[in-house]
Design an enzyme around this catalytic site. Structure first.
Site, mmCIF file in Angstrom:
data_model
loop_
_atom_site.group_PDB
_atom_site.id
_atom_site.type_symbol
_atom_site.label_atom_id
_atom_site.label_comp_id
_atom_site.label_asym_id
_atom_site.label_seq_id
_atom_site.Cartn_x
_atom_site.Cartn_y
_atom_site.Cartn_z
ATOM 1 N N ASP A 31 0.882 -1.157 0.000
ATOM 2 C CA ASP A 31 0.000 0.000 0.000
ATOM 3 C C ASP A 31 0.934 1.226 0.000
ATOM 4 O OD1 ASP A 31 -2.421 1.549 0.634
ATOM 5 O OD2 ASP A 31 -1.433 1.842 2.557
ATOM 6 N N ASP A 60 -0.058 5.146 0.772
ATOM 7 C CA ASP A 60 -0.318 6.148 1.810
ATOM 8 C C ASP A 60 -0.316 5.485 3.186
ATOM 9 O OD1 ASP A 60 -0.765 8.361 0.062
ATOM 10 O OD2 ASP A 60 -2.758 7.577 -0.391
ATOM 11 N N GLY A 66 -7.427 4.054 2.918
ATOM 12 C CA GLY A 66 -7.462 3.005 1.904
ATOM 13 C C GLY A 66 -8.696 3.061 1.016
ATOM 14 N N ARG A 87 -11.393 8.080 -3.246
ATOM 15 C CA ARG A 87 -11.804 9.476 -3.045
ATOM 16 C C ARG A 87 -13.334 9.590 -3.026
ATOM 17 N NH1 ARG A 87 -9.104 13.313 -7.329
ATOM 18 N NH2 ARG A 87 -7.387 11.906 -6.813
ATOM 19 N N SER A 147 -4.995 5.260 -4.305
ATOM 20 C CA SER A 147 -4.818 6.660 -4.695
ATOM 21 C C SER A 147 -4.673 6.851 -6.206
ATOM 22 C CB SER A 147 -3.581 7.238 -4.008
ATOM 23 O OG SER A 147 -3.394 8.565 -4.423
ATOM 24 N N ARG A 148 -5.326 7.886 -6.693
ATOM 25 C CA ARG A 148 -5.161 8.268 -8.099
ATOM 26 C C ARG A 148 -3.921 9.150 -8.253
ATOM 27 N NH1 ARG A 148 -9.972 7.123 -10.759
ATOM 28 N NH2 ARG A 148 -9.457 8.505 -12.474
ATOM 29 N N ASN A 149 -3.270 9.477 -7.130
ATOM 30 C CA ASN A 149 -2.056 10.308 -7.173
ATOM 31 C C ASN A 149 -0.793 9.477 -6.943
ATOM 32 O OD1 ASN A 149 -3.343 12.991 -7.380
ATOM 33 N ND2 ASN A 149 -4.180 12.489 -5.371
ATOM 34 N N ASP A 193 -1.703 -0.285 6.026
ATOM 35 C CA ASP A 193 -1.928 0.483 7.258
ATOM 36 C C ASP A 193 -3.416 0.683 7.546
ATOM 37 O OD1 ASP A 193 -2.397 2.350 5.118
ATOM 38 O OD2 ASP A 193 -2.284 3.962 6.602
HETATM 39 P P1 B16 Z 1 -6.594 9.938 -3.895
HETATM 40 P P2 B16 Z 1 -3.642 3.941 -0.161
HETATM 41 C C1 B16 Z 1 -5.591 5.751 -0.308
HETATM 42 O O1 B16 Z 1 -4.286 5.350 -0.591
HETATM 43 C C2 B16 Z 1 -5.655 6.564 0.963
HETATM 44 O O2 B16 Z 1 -5.377 5.731 2.100
HETATM 45 C C3 B16 Z 1 -7.027 7.145 1.142
HETATM 46 O O3 B16 Z 1 -7.065 7.951 2.303
HETATM 47 C C4 B16 Z 1 -7.383 7.971 -0.094
HETATM 48 O O4 B16 Z 1 -8.705 8.490 -0.003
HETATM 49 C C5 B16 Z 1 -7.279 7.083 -1.333
HETATM 50 O O5 B16 Z 1 -5.972 6.559 -1.425
HETATM 51 C C6 B16 Z 1 -7.579 7.849 -2.610
HETATM 52 O O6 B16 Z 1 -6.563 8.800 -2.767
HETATM 53 O O7 B16 Z 1 -7.579 10.952 -3.457
HETATM 54 O O8 B16 Z 1 -5.155 10.436 -3.892
HETATM 55 O O9 B16 Z 1 -6.965 9.268 -5.191
HETATM 56 O O10 B16 Z 1 -3.579 3.961 1.336
HETATM 57 O O11 B16 Z 1 -4.534 2.869 -0.744
HETATM 58 O O12 B16 Z 1 -2.270 3.987 -0.797
HETATM 59 MG MG MG Z 2 -2.780 3.241 3.231
#
Ligand code: B16
Ligand code: MG
Length: 217
Positions: free
Chosen positions: A9, A11, A46, A49, A116-118, A170
């Site tokens: 993972d 974030d 996790g 968005r 995350s899309r980032n 996490d």
């Molecule tokens: P984004 P992970 C997740 O990343 C985050 O834990 C979660 O808080 C977030 O809303 C999700 O990505 C979408 O992220 O807005 O950047 O597309 O923990 O799966 O790496």
């Molecule tokens: Mg995470």
């Protein structure tokens, strides 16, 4: 246990961007007049968005149009991107660079399984993109964790069976996703929160191939 691959993972495991998601969602919830606690934030970790926004709206008993929801998601992401602007390689969480390097040198494929899309932007900022054999992120899946799609796709791209791979997570939703997909899972964080993982560590300090095998035996 023979370990054929590791799926990470992003974030909250590789880099502490979870606090930036929290700050941005908190700011958005405040602007909507919705109370938002650290406990509620655990439920967003996790989660994609769009699903995160839906939960916040539900907590505030708010019903909004599709257009308004897109506007709010864009605003949250704008704030989040402002916060992550300064992310640099030194911001990787403890033990991460050393462990990724060891896996890479041992020839154990490394995959990313992030909602995350980032994710690509952040891996680039950290300078570790080349260590990943596959990157499955929020742009490549239809179903958010706790659905296992993100990890199943990663395993498929690596050509390995889920049971022979280890997921590092996490989030409660991420641990559930790993379990649902048939993966072994090492939780990173609080054992009380991640009680469904096979083992839990506070962070990846001292993590190594042999430590991972010890934890999972
Ligand atoms: P984004 P992970 C997740 O990343 C985050 O834990 C979660 O808080 C977030 O809303 C999700 O990505 C979408 O992220 O807005 O950047 O597309 O923990 O799966 O790496
Ligand atoms: Mg995470």
């Amino acid at each position: 246990m023979a370990i054929a691959a590791c799926l990470f993972d992003m974030d909250g495991v590789i880099v502490d961007t979870a606090r930036f998601h929290f700050r941005a969602w908190h700011r958005l919830a405040d602007s909507l007049g919705v109370p938002f606690t650290e406990e509620q934030n655990e439920e967003l970790k996790g989660v994609s968005r769009v699903d995160s926004l839906e939960k916040i709206l539900q907590w505030g008993n708010l019903v909004l149009s599709g257009t308004k929801k897109i506007e709010l998601m864009n605003l949250k992401n704008k704030w989040y991107l402002e916060y992550v602007e300064q992310v640099k390689p030194q911001d990787m969480l403890p033990g991460v660079p050393e462990f990724l390097r060891e896996l890479h040198e041992a020839g154990i494929p490394i995959g990313l399984g992030s909602s995350s899309r980032n994710a690509v932007l952040i891996l680039d900022k950290l300078g570790i993109m080349s260590l990943f054999s596959t990157v499955i992120d929020g742009t490549k899946v239809h179903l958010s964790k706790p659905n296992p799609e993100v990890f199943i796709k990663g395993a498929r791209e690596l050509g390995i069976a889920p049971a022979s791979a280890v997921v590092f997570e996490d989030a409660i939703s991420g641990v559930e996703a790993a379990r649902a997909g048939g993966f072994r899972c090492i939780g990173v964080g609080d054992p009380a929160v991640l009680s469904r993982a096979d083992a839990v560590v506070p962070d990846l300090t001292g993590m190594s191939i042999s430590r991972m095998q010890e934890l999972l035996c």
